[in-house]
Enzyme design. Sequence first.
Site, PDB file in Angstrom:
ATOM      1  N   LYS A   1      -2.880   4.700  -3.873  1.00  0.00           N
ATOM      2  CA  LYS A   1      -3.593   5.033  -2.646  1.00  0.00           C
ATOM      3  C   LYS A   1      -5.110   4.995  -2.799  1.00  0.00           C
ATOM      4  O   LYS A   1      -5.837   4.747  -1.840  1.00  0.00           O
ATOM      5  CB  LYS A   1      -3.173   6.420  -2.148  1.00  0.00           C
ATOM      6  CG  LYS A   1      -1.754   6.484  -1.592  1.00  0.00           C
ATOM      7  CD  LYS A   1      -1.363   7.896  -1.225  1.00  0.00           C
ATOM      8  CE  LYS A   1      -0.053   7.943  -0.471  1.00  0.00           C
ATOM      9  NZ  LYS A   1      -0.132   7.425   0.893  1.00  0.00           N
TER      10      LYS A   1
ATOM     11  N   SER B   1       1.316   3.520  10.531  1.00  0.00           N
ATOM     12  CA  SER B   1       1.862   4.698   9.864  1.00  0.00           C
ATOM     13  C   SER B   1       2.307   5.703  10.915  1.00  0.00           C
ATOM     14  O   SER B   1       1.574   5.976  11.872  1.00  0.00           O
ATOM     15  CB  SER B   1       0.802   5.345   8.957  1.00  0.00           C
ATOM     16  OG  SER B   1       1.261   6.610   8.514  1.00  0.00           O
ATOM     17  N   PRO B   2       3.492   6.301  10.751  1.00  0.00           N
ATOM     18  CA  PRO B   2       3.941   7.275  11.743  1.00  0.00           C
ATOM     19  C   PRO B   2       3.404   8.681  11.490  1.00  0.00           C
ATOM     20  O   PRO B   2       3.731   9.608  12.227  1.00  0.00           O
ATOM     21  CB  PRO B   2       5.462   7.254  11.558  1.00  0.00           C
ATOM     22  CG  PRO B   2       5.654   6.944  10.113  1.00  0.00           C
ATOM     23  CD  PRO B   2       4.533   6.013   9.739  1.00  0.00           C
ATOM     24  N   ASN B   3       2.570   8.843  10.445  1.00  0.00           N
ATOM     25  CA  ASN B   3       2.183  10.190  10.017  1.00  0.00           C
ATOM     26  C   ASN B   3       0.780  10.613  10.428  1.00  0.00           C
ATOM     27  O   ASN B   3       0.325  11.691  10.068  1.00  0.00           O
ATOM     28  CB  ASN B   3       2.323  10.290   8.495  1.00  0.00           C
ATOM     29  CG  ASN B   3       3.732   9.977   8.042  1.00  0.00           C
ATOM     30  OD1 ASN B   3       4.695  10.471   8.608  1.00  0.00           O
ATOM     31  ND2 ASN B   3       3.861   9.124   7.028  1.00  0.00           N
ATOM     32  N   THR B   4       0.069   9.753  11.149  1.00  0.00           N
ATOM     33  CA  THR B   4      -1.235  10.117  11.710  1.00  0.00           C
ATOM     34  C   THR B   4      -1.106  10.121  13.230  1.00  0.00           C
ATOM     35  O   THR B   4      -0.769   9.091  13.827  1.00  0.00           O
ATOM     36  CB  THR B   4      -2.323   9.110  11.277  1.00  0.00           C
ATOM     37  OG1 THR B   4      -2.490   9.179   9.860  1.00  0.00           O
ATOM     38  CG2 THR B   4      -3.647   9.412  11.954  1.00  0.00           C
TER      39      THR B   4
ATOM     40  N   ASN C   1      -4.258  -0.930   8.953  1.00  0.00           N
ATOM     41  CA  ASN C   1      -3.006  -0.195   9.090  1.00  0.00           C
ATOM     42  C   ASN C   1      -3.015   0.616  10.381  1.00  0.00           C
ATOM     43  O   ASN C   1      -3.704   1.631  10.491  1.00  0.00           O
ATOM     44  CB  ASN C   1      -2.808   0.731   7.888  1.00  0.00           C
ATOM     45  CG  ASN C   1      -1.449   1.421   7.899  1.00  0.00           C
ATOM     46  OD1 ASN C   1      -0.677   1.282   8.829  1.00  0.00           O
ATOM     47  ND2 ASN C   1      -1.166   2.159   6.844  1.00  0.00           N
TER      48      ASN C   1
ATOM     49  N   PHE D   1      -1.963   9.849   5.227  1.00  0.00           N
ATOM     50  CA  PHE D   1      -3.222   9.256   4.775  1.00  0.00           C
ATOM     51  C   PHE D   1      -4.026  10.219   3.888  1.00  0.00           C
ATOM     52  O   PHE D   1      -5.219  10.447   4.116  1.00  0.00           O
ATOM     53  CB  PHE D   1      -4.091   8.815   5.955  1.00  0.00           C
ATOM     54  CG  PHE D   1      -3.657   7.530   6.623  1.00  0.00           C
ATOM     55  CD1 PHE D   1      -2.626   6.765   6.106  1.00  0.00           C
ATOM     56  CD2 PHE D   1      -4.293   7.091   7.772  1.00  0.00           C
ATOM     57  CE1 PHE D   1      -2.233   5.584   6.724  1.00  0.00           C
ATOM     58  CE2 PHE D   1      -3.910   5.906   8.402  1.00  0.00           C
ATOM     59  CZ  PHE D   1      -2.878   5.154   7.881  1.00  0.00           C
TER      60      PHE D   1
ATOM     61  N   TYR E   1       2.964  11.677   4.060  1.00  0.00           N
ATOM     62  CA  TYR E   1       1.704  11.935   3.362  1.00  0.00           C
ATOM     63  C   TYR E   1       0.553  12.168   4.338  1.00  0.00           C
ATOM     64  O   TYR E   1      -0.281  13.038   4.135  1.00  0.00           O
ATOM     65  CB  TYR E   1       1.361  10.755   2.462  1.00  0.00           C
ATOM     66  CG  TYR E   1       1.931  10.837   1.064  1.00  0.00           C
ATOM     67  CD1 TYR E   1       1.563  11.856   0.204  1.00  0.00           C
ATOM     68  CD2 TYR E   1       2.804   9.866   0.582  1.00  0.00           C
ATOM     69  CE1 TYR E   1       2.063  11.924  -1.090  1.00  0.00           C
ATOM     70  CE2 TYR E   1       3.310   9.919  -0.706  1.00  0.00           C
ATOM     71  CZ  TYR E   1       2.936  10.955  -1.544  1.00  0.00           C
ATOM     72  OH  TYR E   1       3.426  11.020  -2.821  1.00  0.00           O
TER      73      TYR E   1
ATOM     74  N   ASN F   1      -6.215  -1.705   1.910  1.00  0.00           N
ATOM     75  CA  ASN F   1      -5.616  -1.268   3.166  1.00  0.00           C
ATOM     76  C   ASN F   1      -6.480  -0.165   3.778  1.00  0.00           C
ATOM     77  O   ASN F   1      -6.769   0.842   3.133  1.00  0.00           O
ATOM     78  CB  ASN F   1      -4.197  -0.762   2.884  1.00  0.00           C
ATOM     79  CG  ASN F   1      -3.439  -0.375   4.135  1.00  0.00           C
ATOM     80  OD1 ASN F   1      -3.859   0.495   4.880  1.00  0.00           O
ATOM     81  ND2 ASN F   1      -2.290  -1.007   4.332  1.00  0.00           N
TER      82      ASN F   1
ATOM     83  N   ALA G   1       0.851  -1.189   0.000  1.00  0.00           N
ATOM     84  CA  ALA G   1       0.000   0.000   0.000  1.00  0.00           C
ATOM     85  C   ALA G   1       0.888   1.240   0.000  1.00  0.00           C
ATOM     86  O   ALA G   1       2.016   1.218   0.475  1.00  0.00           O
ATOM     87  CB  ALA G   1      -0.902  -0.005   1.228  1.00  0.00           C
TER      88      ALA G   1
ATOM     89  N   LYS H   1      -1.044  -4.487   9.965  1.00  0.00           N
ATOM     90  CA  LYS H   1       0.289  -4.043   9.569  1.00  0.00           C
ATOM     91  C   LYS H   1       0.945  -3.323  10.735  1.00  0.00           C
ATOM     92  O   LYS H   1       0.404  -2.344  11.260  1.00  0.00           O
ATOM     93  CB  LYS H   1       0.188  -3.106   8.358  1.00  0.00           C
ATOM     94  CG  LYS H   1       1.539  -2.729   7.760  1.00  0.00           C
ATOM     95  CD  LYS H   1       1.353  -2.034   6.421  1.00  0.00           C
ATOM     96  CE  LYS H   1       2.701  -1.794   5.743  1.00  0.00           C
ATOM     97  NZ  LYS H   1       2.533  -1.254   4.373  1.00  0.00           N
TER      98      LYS H   1
ATOM     99  N   THR I   1       6.953   1.792   7.540  1.00  0.00           N
ATOM    100  CA  THR I   1       8.162   2.624   7.539  1.00  0.00           C
ATOM    101  C   THR I   1       8.670   2.840   8.968  1.00  0.00           C
ATOM    102  O   THR I   1       7.943   2.605   9.935  1.00  0.00           O
ATOM    103  CB  THR I   1       7.879   3.990   6.897  1.00  0.00           C
ATOM    104  OG1 THR I   1       6.816   4.633   7.623  1.00  0.00           O
ATOM    105  CG2 THR I   1       7.470   3.840   5.447  1.00  0.00           C
TER     106      THR I   1
END
Length: 439
Positions: free
Chosen positions: A137, A260-263, A257, A186, A184, A227, A133, A300, A330
Site C-alpha cells: 500500500k 473501492s467499496p470502503n470509502t 481508483n 484506504f 481497510y 494507484n 494494488a 479501476k 472487490t
Amino acid sequence: MNASMRGASFVRVALCGASPRPGISTTTSRQLRRALFTRAEPTPVRNFFINTVLIVGVGLGAYYVTDARSAFHRYFLVPVIRWTTDAETAHRFAIDAMKAGVYPVDRSADVEDPDLEVEVFGKKLSSPIGLAAGFDKNAEAIDPLFAMGFSYVEVGSITPKPQPGNPQPRFFRLPKDKAAINRYGFNSDGHLKVLARLRMRLHSFLTHNESTPVNHAFQEGKLLAVNLGKNKDGDEIADYVEGVKALGNYADLLVVNISSPNTPGLRDLQNEKKLGNLLSAVVVARDGLSTPHKPPICVKIAPDLSETEVVSIAEVVKRSGIDGVIVSNTTISRPESLKSPSSLANEIGGLSGPPVKDLSLKTLRTLRKHIGPSFTIVGCGGISTGKDAVAFAKAGASFFQVLTGFAYDGPGMPSRLRSEIKKELNGKKWMDIVNTEFE
C-alpha cells in the site's frame, strides 16, 4: 567351557571389569572397555569431512528456502503464518520481512520466454503476471516483489494526506473459499512519505549503477504502477490531480481508483458526468508532468456495475484520453457459492478471491464489447490459476493482476502461473489469444 559361556565371560569382563578366570588381567579388561565405549580420536580428515557435509547441507537448505518456487513456502511457511496470525498481522509481517531483506526470489523469472511477452502501452512486459494494488500500500517492498517474479507491481492506493483507514479488525480470511474480505478504507502513509520512498529508491539505484534506469521498475520487461485514491474527507477531483502531480514522475503507469467499496461515496465517481470531469482533470495534470515519458492512465472499476453502467463508462473512457481500464476491484455482493460461515461471509467490506471471478469476467466481456478491440483492459478479480488467466485474456485482458491468490499461495505463485499458462497456451503465444473470444 563352551563357546556361549566364553562369550558371556567376555561380555562380563568388558562391562564389569571382573576377571572370570586368572588368565585375564584387570589391565586387559580396561583395554576392552576402552575399545568398546571410547570414541575414536578425531583426525584432520574426519573433521574436514564432517565440516564439509555441514556446510554443504546448510548451503543447499538456504538455497532451497530462498527460492520462491520451493514447496516450503506454499505448503509449510504460508500455512503456518495463516494458522498463527490474523489476516492483517500476516500482511504487515510480510511487508516488514521484505523491507528487512528477508524474502525468497524466483531464480527462473529472468529467463526470457517470447510466448509470454506482452505488448502494452507501447512497452513490453516479460510476462502477463502482475500484482494488484492493496498488497504494498505504501511502496515499501517494490523490489522484493519484482524479485518474486511479477512483471508488473502496483503500489497503493495512496491518498494525499496520511489516514489510518477504518478501525480494526478490518481484514478477514475465508479459507474455505480461498477468499478474503477487507474494509481497510484506504489506510495510507500519504503522498509525502511515499514520494520520499520512491525518491530514495531512485537515489539508491543511481548510486549503485552508472546507467540511468530504463523505467521506474529499473528493469527491462517490467513496469511499476502507482494507484491513487482520495482521502475520506477529500475532494473527488483535487485529490486525484494532486496525486498525479506528486507521484506521476515516479510511475510507469497511474491508476485512478474509484471503485473501492470502503470509502463513502467513492463508487459514485463511476457516474458518467462525475467520471468524465475527473478523467479530464487527471489527463490534463498528467500531460503537465515534467517527465519526458508521460505515464499512461488507467481507471479501476467495480465488478458490481449493471450493463448500462458499464456501457456509460465505456463511452466516457473513450472520450477522456486515458489509456486503459482495470476490471475489476472487490465486490460488495456475496455469491451463493460461498462455503465459509455466514459469520465471516457477511462481514462488511469488499470480497476478493475466486468467488469474484465470474463477476469480473462478466464485467470485462461487457466492457470489451462496448469499448472496442484496441483499447487496453487489465484483468483482475479471482484469478488463481493459469486457466483463469487464459480465460481473462480471451475475454479481452492484455495482462492480469493477482492479490488474494498470492496471499494464499505465497511467493511461488508467479512461477506456478507461468508454467500453467504455458500449458494452457498449448504452443501459442499469449498475445495470440488476447481478445479471441469475440472473433
